[in-house]
Design a protein around this motif. Sequence first.
Motif, PDB file in Angstrom:
ATOM      1  N   ILE A 160      -4.893   6.416  -1.413  1.00  0.00           N
ATOM      2  CA  ILE A 160      -4.622   5.170  -0.695  1.00  0.00           C
ATOM      3  C   ILE A 160      -4.622   4.111  -1.796  1.00  0.00           C
ATOM      4  O   ILE A 160      -5.678   3.688  -2.256  1.00  0.00           O
ATOM      5  CB  ILE A 160      -5.696   4.839   0.362  1.00  0.00           C
ATOM      6  CG1 ILE A 160      -5.792   5.944   1.405  1.00  0.00           C
ATOM      7  CG2 ILE A 160      -5.375   3.487   1.025  1.00  0.00           C
ATOM      8  CD1 ILE A 160      -6.937   5.763   2.398  1.00  0.00           C
ATOM      9  N   THR A 210       0.839  -1.196   0.000  1.00  0.00           N
ATOM     10  CA  THR A 210       0.000   0.000   0.000  1.00  0.00           C
ATOM     11  C   THR A 210       0.874   1.246   0.000  1.00  0.00           C
ATOM     12  O   THR A 210       1.843   1.335   0.757  1.00  0.00           O
ATOM     13  CB  THR A 210      -0.912   0.036   1.247  1.00  0.00           C
ATOM     14  OG1 THR A 210      -1.734  -1.127   1.245  1.00  0.00           O
ATOM     15  CG2 THR A 210      -1.794   1.278   1.269  1.00  0.00           C
ATOM     16  N   GLU A 254       4.015   5.244   3.695  1.00  0.00           N
ATOM     17  CA  GLU A 254       3.166   6.391   4.020  1.00  0.00           C
ATOM     18  C   GLU A 254       3.969   7.663   3.806  1.00  0.00           C
ATOM     19  O   GLU A 254       5.076   7.796   4.331  1.00  0.00           O
ATOM     20  CB  GLU A 254       2.691   6.332   5.471  1.00  0.00           C
ATOM     21  CG  GLU A 254       1.803   5.156   5.777  1.00  0.00           C
ATOM     22  CD  GLU A 254       1.467   5.030   7.251  1.00  0.00           C
ATOM     23  OE1 GLU A 254       0.673   4.127   7.572  1.00  0.00           O
ATOM     24  OE2 GLU A 254       1.993   5.819   8.083  1.00  0.00           O
ATOM     25  N   ASP A 255       3.412   8.575   3.030  1.00  0.00           N
ATOM     26  CA  ASP A 255       3.999   9.894   2.812  1.00  0.00           C
ATOM     27  C   ASP A 255       3.123  10.879   3.571  1.00  0.00           C
ATOM     28  O   ASP A 255       2.071  11.299   3.093  1.00  0.00           O
ATOM     29  CB  ASP A 255       4.027  10.204   1.313  1.00  0.00           C
ATOM     30  CG  ASP A 255       4.613  11.575   1.009  1.00  0.00           C
ATOM     31  OD1 ASP A 255       5.264  12.170   1.890  1.00  0.00           O
ATOM     32  OD2 ASP A 255       4.412  12.057  -0.131  1.00  0.00           O
ATOM     33  N   ARG A 256       3.548  11.220   4.777  1.00  0.00           N
ATOM     34  CA  ARG A 256       2.747  12.060   5.684  1.00  0.00           C
ATOM     35  C   ARG A 256       3.169  13.518   5.512  1.00  0.00           C
ATOM     36  O   ARG A 256       4.192  13.937   6.046  1.00  0.00           O
ATOM     37  CB  ARG A 256       2.968  11.620   7.124  1.00  0.00           C
ATOM     38  CG  ARG A 256       2.705  10.148   7.361  1.00  0.00           C
ATOM     39  CD  ARG A 256       3.182   9.759   8.758  1.00  0.00           C
ATOM     40  NE  ARG A 256       3.076   8.337   8.988  1.00  0.00           N
ATOM     41  CZ  ARG A 256       3.747   7.703   9.927  1.00  0.00           C
ATOM     42  NH1 ARG A 256       4.570   8.352  10.741  1.00  0.00           N
ATOM     43  NH2 ARG A 256       3.601   6.395  10.074  1.00  0.00           N
ATOM     44  N   ASN A 297     -10.991  10.128   2.888  1.00  0.00           N
ATOM     45  CA  ASN A 297     -10.596   8.764   2.532  1.00  0.00           C
ATOM     46  C   ASN A 297     -11.332   8.264   1.298  1.00  0.00           C
ATOM     47  O   ASN A 297     -10.760   7.535   0.487  1.00  0.00           O
ATOM     48  CB  ASN A 297     -10.783   7.813   3.715  1.00  0.00           C
ATOM     49  CG  ASN A 297      -9.694   7.996   4.757  1.00  0.00           C
ATOM     50  OD1 ASN A 297      -8.638   8.563   4.486  1.00  0.00           O
ATOM     51  ND2 ASN A 297      -9.954   7.544   5.972  1.00  0.00           N
ATOM     52  N   LEU A 331      -1.449  12.354   7.958  1.00  0.00           N
ATOM     53  CA  LEU A 331      -2.327  11.846   6.902  1.00  0.00           C
ATOM     54  C   LEU A 331      -3.742  12.237   7.269  1.00  0.00           C
ATOM     55  O   LEU A 331      -4.091  12.265   8.447  1.00  0.00           O
ATOM     56  CB  LEU A 331      -2.229  10.317   6.790  1.00  0.00           C
ATOM     57  CG  LEU A 331      -0.964   9.771   6.146  1.00  0.00           C
ATOM     58  CD1 LEU A 331      -0.887   8.261   6.308  1.00  0.00           C
ATOM     59  CD2 LEU A 331      -0.889  10.161   4.676  1.00  0.00           C
ATOM     60  N   ARG A 358       4.339  -1.377   2.943  1.00  0.00           N
ATOM     61  CA  ARG A 358       3.519  -0.165   3.062  1.00  0.00           C
ATOM     62  C   ARG A 358       4.456   1.035   3.062  1.00  0.00           C
ATOM     63  O   ARG A 358       5.528   0.992   3.655  1.00  0.00           O
ATOM     64  CB  ARG A 358       2.727  -0.226   4.364  1.00  0.00           C
ATOM     65  CG  ARG A 358       1.880   0.978   4.645  1.00  0.00           C
ATOM     66  CD  ARG A 358       1.113   0.797   5.969  1.00  0.00           C
ATOM     67  NE  ARG A 358       0.103   1.793   6.071  1.00  0.00           N
ATOM     68  CZ  ARG A 358      -1.110   1.711   5.536  1.00  0.00           C
ATOM     69  NH1 ARG A 358      -1.458   0.646   4.861  1.00  0.00           N
ATOM     70  NH2 ARG A 358      -1.980   2.679   5.668  1.00  0.00           N
ATOM     71  N   GLU A 374       0.360   5.313   0.583  1.00  0.00           N
ATOM     72  CA  GLU A 374      -0.634   6.231   1.120  1.00  0.00           C
ATOM     73  C   GLU A 374      -0.027   7.616   1.293  1.00  0.00           C
ATOM     74  O   GLU A 374       1.072   7.760   1.822  1.00  0.00           O
ATOM     75  CB  GLU A 374      -1.110   5.686   2.473  1.00  0.00           C
ATOM     76  CG  GLU A 374      -2.283   6.385   3.044  1.00  0.00           C
ATOM     77  CD  GLU A 374      -2.860   5.692   4.272  1.00  0.00           C
ATOM     78  OE1 GLU A 374      -3.694   6.322   4.924  1.00  0.00           O
ATOM     79  OE2 GLU A 374      -2.473   4.552   4.592  1.00  0.00           O
ATOM     80  N   ASP A 375      -0.741   8.624   0.786  1.00  0.00           N
ATOM     81  CA  ASP A 375      -0.394  10.019   1.043  1.00  0.00           C
ATOM     82  C   ASP A 375      -1.710  10.791   1.169  1.00  0.00           C
ATOM     83  O   ASP A 375      -2.776  10.179   1.107  1.00  0.00           O
ATOM     84  CB  ASP A 375       0.554  10.571  -0.036  1.00  0.00           C
ATOM     85  CG  ASP A 375      -0.079  10.814  -1.393  1.00  0.00           C
ATOM     86  OD1 ASP A 375      -1.313  10.662  -1.541  1.00  0.00           O
ATOM     87  OD2 ASP A 375       0.654  11.158  -2.325  1.00  0.00           O
TER      88      ASP A 375
END
Length: 181
Positions: free
Chosen positions: A67, A60, A139-141, A153, A146, A137, A62-63
């Motif tokens: 998603i 996954t 994640e680009d926070r 979402n 996020l 996974r 996600e940013d």
Amino acid sequence: MSSTGIPTLGGLLQIENKDVQTAPGVSLNANQQTIVGSVLDLFAGRPSLQKLALWRDDATFEDPLTIAQGRDRYAAQWYGLQSAFSEIERLHHSVTDAGNPILMDLKTRYVVKGIGKEQTIQSVVAIYLDEQGKIARLEDRWNGKLPDGAISNAFRHLNAVTVPKLISVPKDAEEDAKRGN
């Protein structure tokens, strides 16, 4: 190759970002160096099928905009950077934690193609690895966060479905090479 079977920075994988910066007291093993270097390349708009082979098929990304779960969806997000931006410049990066997730501070300047709008994004990138050392996974926070909420979402999931319909991902290494990857 590392003991996990993942190519190292000195191996066959063509990673452009070999100079991985770490915070004082943080050191990365060869596999982590390869993973972080490949992720920096992705954020620079330099995807390749080789680099995405370091990801699980069911991983996954996600940013705040998406998603994207599964290879078809996350690969399109990375290849989409080449289509969306005329310039991508990394201003700063530093790995702050070599655990799982690997944490990295990242500051990048993007220029939107066609309109020339410039945007600088400061983010914390969290890279989660599975037991084989592949990315499970990412994640680009942006600004360390996020979005969390039903409406945001829903839009992020919609983006993950829409982008692969607009962005083609190379089918093989030959097609990837023709794109300069």
